[in-house]
Enzyme design. Sequence first.
Site, short mmCIF file in Angstrom:
data_model
loop_
_atom_site.label_atom_id
_atom_site.label_comp_id
_atom_site.label_asym_id
_atom_site.label_seq_id
_atom_site.Cartn_x
_atom_site.Cartn_y
_atom_site.Cartn_z
CG ASN A 176 8.35 -1.81 0.51
OD1 ASN A 176 7.70 -1.85 1.55
ND2 ASN A 176 9.04 -0.75 0.14
CB ALA A 221 1.11 0.30 6.27
NE ARG A 236 3.30 7.16 2.65
CZ ARG A 236 3.71 6.00 3.11
NH1 ARG A 236 4.14 5.07 2.28
NH2 ARG A 236 3.68 5.74 4.39
CG HIS A 244 10.95 -1.98 4.60
ND1 HIS A 244 9.59 -1.90 4.44
CD2 HIS A 244 11.20 -3.14 5.25
CE1 HIS A 244 9.03 -2.97 4.99
NE2 HIS A 244 9.98 -3.74 5.47
N PRO A 259 0.79 -1.22 0.00
CG PRO A 259 -0.22 -1.14 2.10
CD PRO A 259 0.53 -2.03 1.19
CG ASN A 260 -0.39 4.37 1.18
OD1 ASN A 260 -1.34 4.83 0.57
ND2 ASN A 260 -0.49 3.91 2.41
CE1 TYR A 273 8.63 5.28 2.63
CE2 TYR A 273 7.26 7.20 3.03
CZ TYR A 273 7.67 5.94 3.37
OH TYR A 273 7.12 5.31 4.45
CD GLU A 326 9.73 -7.12 5.70
OE1 GLU A 326 8.96 -8.08 5.92
OE2 GLU A 326 10.05 -6.28 6.56
CG ASP A 364 -0.15 -16.91 8.72
OD1 ASP A 364 0.92 -16.91 9.38
OD2 ASP A 364 -1.28 -16.86 9.26
NE ARG A 390 9.68 6.38 8.47
CZ ARG A 390 8.71 6.17 7.60
NH1 ARG A 390 8.81 5.18 6.71
NH2 ARG A 390 7.64 6.92 7.59
#
Length: 141
Positions: free
Chosen positions: A72, A75, A17, A98, A9-10, A22, A96, A85, A105
């Site tokens: 990524n 949130a 944003r 970011h 998301p986002n 970012y 993963e 899962d 943060r």
Amino acid sequence: MKIIVINGPNLNMLGKREPGIYGNETLDDLRKYVKDEFKDDVDIEFFQSNHEGYIIDKLHEANEEFDGVVINPGAFTHYSYAIHDAIKSISTKVVEVHISNIHQREEFRQKSVTASACIGQISGFGFESYILGIKSLLKQI
């Protein structure tokens, strides 16, 4: 070698944003950056969704169609046991990533519930986090 990069998301709002965190580059800029880095060496597909279920569905598909996943979760990183899962339910290796250093943060962003399902986590290197994630993934496959 076929890798999918899944963005949560986002991340479609990159460039708009919180540019102080970012940056000013967009999701399309990220795609180009990653594809240019790997050119003909790796077949890389991108997927972005603001919906948890679509990300879960894409992870399930990745198990059959891809050699590895870079994700990524946005949130969802901090509270999606369902994505955790889904990662655990597939045999395809997942890294993963970011853009920002989540450990520097807000307190709620410092905990990843999805990272423990992955083979590793890379954060804080901007778009380079994706490059490092793919390179790490390729060494594991």
